[in-house]
Motif scaffolding. Structure first.
Motif, PDB file in Angstrom:
ATOM      1  N   PHE A 127       0.968  -1.195  -0.005  1.00 30.61           N
ATOM      2  CA  PHE A 127      -0.311   0.010  -0.083  1.00 30.61           C
ATOM      3  C   PHE A 127       0.432   0.870   0.033  1.00 30.61           C
ATOM      4  O   PHE A 127       1.593   1.046   0.662  1.00 30.61           O
ATOM      5  N   VAL A 128      -0.407   2.651  -0.703  1.00 31.90           N
ATOM      6  CA  VAL A 128       1.270   3.360  -0.845  1.00 31.90           C
ATOM      7  C   VAL A 128       0.842   4.047   0.014  1.00 31.90           C
ATOM      8  O   VAL A 128      -0.286   4.970   0.040  1.00 31.90           O
ATOM      9  N   MET A 129       1.440   4.942   1.239  1.00 35.05           N
ATOM     10  CA  MET A 129       1.155   5.737   1.931  1.00 35.05           C
ATOM     11  C   MET A 129       1.455   7.198   1.862  1.00 35.05           C
ATOM     12  O   MET A 129       0.768   8.157   2.199  1.00 35.05           O
ATOM     13  N   ALA A 130       2.280   7.674   0.909  1.00 30.67           N
ATOM     14  CA  ALA A 130       2.711   8.904   0.240  1.00 30.67           C
ATOM     15  C   ALA A 130       3.364   8.987  -0.902  1.00 30.67           C
ATOM     16  O   ALA A 130       4.156   7.921  -0.946  1.00 30.67           O
ATOM     17  N   GLU A 131       3.067   9.836  -1.982  1.00 28.32           N
ATOM     18  CA  GLU A 131       4.710   9.773  -2.585  1.00 28.32           C
ATOM     19  C   GLU A 131       4.749  11.183  -2.821  1.00 28.32           C
ATOM     20  O   GLU A 131       3.876  12.463  -2.713  1.00 28.32           O
ATOM     21  N   ASN A 132       6.221  11.490  -3.644  1.00 35.07           N
ATOM     22  CA  ASN A 132       6.493  12.643  -4.411  1.00 35.07           C
ATOM     23  C   ASN A 132       6.381  13.804  -3.314  1.00 35.07           C
ATOM     24  O   ASN A 132       5.974  14.982  -3.178  1.00 35.07           O
ATOM     25  N   LEU A 133       6.961  13.461  -2.433  1.00 38.67           N
ATOM     26  CA  LEU A 133       6.251  14.473  -0.808  1.00 38.67           C
ATOM     27  C   LEU A 133       7.775  15.508  -1.424  1.00 38.67           C
ATOM     28  O   LEU A 133       6.780  16.610  -0.418  1.00 38.67           O
ATOM     29  N   THR A 134       8.642  15.698  -1.402  1.00 32.55           N
ATOM     30  CA  THR A 134       9.590  16.273  -1.896  1.00 32.55           C
ATOM     31  C   THR A 134      10.209  16.409  -3.611  1.00 32.55           C
ATOM     32  O   THR A 134      10.006  15.421  -4.513  1.00 32.55           O
ATOM     33  N   PRO A 135      10.880  17.347  -4.444  1.00 33.31           N
ATOM     34  CA  PRO A 135      11.365  17.134  -5.581  1.00 33.31           C
ATOM     35  C   PRO A 135      12.759  16.110  -5.849  1.00 33.31           C
ATOM     36  O   PRO A 135      13.218  15.408  -6.397  1.00 33.31           O
ATOM     37  N   LYS A 136      13.452  15.730  -4.152  1.00 30.93           N
ATOM     38  CA  LYS A 136      13.966  14.904  -4.608  1.00 30.93           C
ATOM     39  C   LYS A 136      13.679  13.794  -3.784  1.00 30.93           C
ATOM     40  O   LYS A 136      12.461  13.262  -2.920  1.00 30.93           O
ATOM     41  N   ASP A 137      14.463  12.572  -3.523  1.00 35.87           N
ATOM     42  CA  ASP A 137      14.370  11.258  -2.875  1.00 35.87           C
ATOM     43  C   ASP A 137      13.946  11.686  -1.192  1.00 35.87           C
ATOM     44  O   ASP A 137      14.359  12.601  -0.345  1.00 35.87           O
ATOM     45  N   ASN A 138      13.193  10.845  -0.726  1.00 31.92           N
ATOM     46  CA  ASN A 138      12.374   9.569   0.838  1.00 31.92           C
ATOM     47  C   ASN A 138      14.138   9.312   0.824  1.00 31.92           C
ATOM     48  O   ASN A 138      14.198   8.289   0.307  1.00 31.92           O
ATOM     49  N   VAL A 139      14.057   9.326   2.396  1.00 38.56           N
ATOM     50  CA  VAL A 139      15.089   8.944   2.768  1.00 38.56           C
ATOM     51  C   VAL A 139      15.226   7.637   3.836  1.00 38.56           C
ATOM     52  O   VAL A 139      16.245   7.363   4.082  1.00 38.56           O
ATOM     53  N   CYS A 140      14.390   8.703   4.851  1.00 38.95           N
ATOM     54  CA  CYS A 140      14.247   7.515   5.630  1.00 38.95           C
ATOM     55  C   CYS A 140      12.821   7.587   6.443  1.00 38.95           C
ATOM     56  O   CYS A 140      11.917   7.943   5.934  1.00 38.95           O
ATOM     57  N   ILE A 141      13.200   6.995   7.315  1.00 44.96           N
ATOM     58  CA  ILE A 141      11.212   6.311   7.890  1.00 44.96           C
ATOM     59  C   ILE A 141      11.457   5.799   9.593  1.00 44.96           C
ATOM     60  O   ILE A 141      12.881   5.203   9.734  1.00 44.96           O
ATOM     61  N   ALA A 142      10.408   6.284  10.820  1.00 39.96           N
ATOM     62  CA  ALA A 142      10.315   5.005  12.248  1.00 39.96           C
ATOM     63  C   ALA A 142       9.181   5.383  12.119  1.00 39.96           C
ATOM     64  O   ALA A 142       8.129   6.094  11.853  1.00 39.96           O
ATOM     65  N   ALA A 143       8.411   4.168  12.774  1.00 40.23           N
ATOM     66  CA  ALA A 143       7.727   3.695  12.729  1.00 40.23           C
ATOM     67  C   ALA A 143       7.364   2.658  14.557  1.00 40.23           C
ATOM     68  O   ALA A 143       8.190   2.234  14.855  1.00 40.23           O
ATOM     69  N   ARG A 144       6.313   2.937  15.129  1.00 41.66           N
ATOM     70  CA  ARG A 144       6.134   2.880  16.399  1.00 41.66           C
ATOM     71  C   ARG A 144       5.268   3.470  16.946  1.00 41.66           C
ATOM     72  O   ARG A 144       4.490   4.075  17.016  1.00 41.66           O
ATOM     73  N   ASP A 145       4.411   2.258  17.943  1.00 43.34           N
ATOM     74  CA  ASP A 145       2.781   2.661  18.506  1.00 43.34           C
ATOM     75  C   ASP A 145       3.529   3.502  19.468  1.00 43.34           C
ATOM     76  O   ASP A 145       4.459   3.210  20.500  1.00 43.34           O
ATOM     77  N   LEU A 146       2.757   4.639  19.770  1.00 43.93           N
ATOM     78  CA  LEU A 146       3.269   5.474  20.805  1.00 43.93           C
ATOM     79  C   LEU A 146       1.941   5.804  21.062  1.00 43.93           C
ATOM     80  O   LEU A 146       2.329   6.234  22.856  1.00 43.93           O
ATOM     81  N   ASP A 147       1.271   5.943  21.450  1.00 43.82           N
ATOM     82  CA  ASP A 147      -0.033   5.845  22.148  1.00 43.82           C
ATOM     83  C   ASP A 147      -0.527   4.875  22.711  1.00 43.82           C
ATOM     84  O   ASP A 147      -1.814   4.792  23.274  1.00 43.82           O
TER      85      ASP A 147
END
Length: 396
Positions: free
Chosen positions: A74-94
């Motif tokens: 599943f695609v969450m987001a794309e083309n957020l900026t003109p250049k590449d994505n580079v990192c991601i963090a995912a964690r249940d905080l609540d």
């Protein structure tokens, strides 16, 4: 106050030992995506709240997730900026069983003034649909990030740039590691987590470690041009805990058979050496340098770029998984598993080739993906343009 205390003991010697002394490592590879672009960063977390760990990927133009157990994409987001994505963090905080997600983008390590971007991804009711990207303030060359548990139950996002603002050739101003409170509000502002510490450069990656005491939060170890440094973000103390003084690009912590701890590194950034520093936890003087306790496991990596630890053999202590992506045409790529062969952790050996030339590793993670109690490996390949799960079938 979070205090990180680590002591390293006698130097390590690498000795060849019979494979029969440890169980054979058996994996079954499954390609879940054969057509990514680069695969900059991976994360493992339960995205949809079904109790199963999912796989998230920051690819060049898209942020995607693969839903367990069938790994539908599943695609969450794309083309957020003109250049590449580079990192991601995912964690249940609540505590609702569903991961909070942040990403870094606008990747251009050559631009130390105007590059970089940090986004919170806000989930829709149906998490298989597109998420809303909320842009936050940032430093140039955003490169790695972690959701961090602070003391007292609070959480924040720690974001690590590769360079300091205006740097040239890895020199100049030190990096500014930023902390973003969660939940993020309109009035929120990021704070410098290393403002009182000596400058660091080429801070390629960092690892979360536990603080001391039941109520302590997490601290982290940064791999930098200046070596490994333990940063107590909550106390923001004026003296660092220097772990090593050799330039490093990747760092992971693990547990030894004898109950002690070790740090595995790839040295230097995008380097050719896999090293281990080991010893039991104990009080240490701030600023102690344990470089003399270094053990070299491999000096022939072709751009080492992935590192993880975990008990993949089921022996009660952690092993090291290292990946490399190749730097020039003809370079072999892959993943290897290294294991300590005595309880003290003084001896290590190459235990298994996990992947031979099918994975040009850009990032890798170790987690139990199917709930069978055995950690599995997931890796994303740059030149090979694939995401592979290596199912742990040791003991079968």
């Amino acid at each position: 106050m979070i205090i990180l205390r680590v002591l390293f003991t006698a130097a390590v010697v690498i000795l060849p030992l019979a494979a029969a002394e440890l169980p054979a490592f058996r994996v079954r590879p499954q390609t879940i995506d054969p057509a990514i672009q680069i695969g900059y960063g991976l994360a493992i977390a339960d995205v949809d709240g079904d109790g199963k760990p999912d796989i998230l990927l920051a690819d060049a133009r898209r942020i995607v997730w693969y839903r367990a157990p069938n790994w539908e994409k599943f695609v969450m987001a794309e083309n957020l900026t003109p250049k590449d994505n580079v990192c991601i963090a995912a964690r249940d905080l609540d505590g609702d069983g569903k991961a909070e997600v942040a990403v870094g983008a606008e990747w251009n390590p050559g631009d130390t003034v105007n590059s970089g971007a940090v986004f919170l991804l806000e989930a829709p009711a149906d998490r298989t649909q597109r998420w809303t990207a909320r842009k936050l303030p940032h430093e140039p060359t955003t490169h790695r990030m972690h959701w961090v548990r602070a003391g007292g139950g609070a959480s924040y996002l720690a974001v690590l740039p590769l360079h300091g603002r205006g740097n040239k050739n890895g020199a100049g101003e030190g990096v500014e590691i930023l902390g973003y409170e969660w939940p993020w509000r309109e009035t929120s502002r990021p704070v410098a987590l290393n403002a009182k510490l000596p400058p660091l450069h080429l801070t390629h990656n960092f690892e979360l470690v536990r603080g001391e005491g039941a109520q302590a939060g997490e601290a982290f170890i940064v791999a930098a041009k200046e070596g490994l440094q333990a940063i107590n973000a909550t106390a923001n103390r004026s003296k660092p805990v220097l772990v090593t003084s050799l330039a490093a690009g990747e760092v992971r912590r693990g547990s030894l058979p004898g109950g002690g701890a070790f740090f595995a590194t790839i040295e230097p950034m995008h380097g050719h050496e896999l090293a281990v520093y080991h010893g039991p936890p104990a009080p240490s003087a701030s600023g102690a340098d344990w470089t003399s306790q270094r053990a070299l496991l491999n000096d022939k990596l072709a751009q080492g770029h992935g590192l993880a630890t975990g008990d993949l053999l089921g022996v009660g202590s952690d092993q090291i998984v290292v990946g490399w992506r190749g730097g020039k045409p003809g370079d072999k790529v892959g993943l290897d598993l290294y294991a300590a062969t005595v309880a003290s952790g003084q001896n290590w050996k190459l235990h298994a080739h996990v992947d031979e030339n099918k994975m040009a590793c850009e990032d890798l993670k170790v987690a139990d993906l199917n709930g069978d109690g055995k950690p599995d490996i997931v890796a994303a390949g740059r030149a090979t343009k694939n995401v592979i799960i290596y199912w742990n079938e040791t003991g079968k």
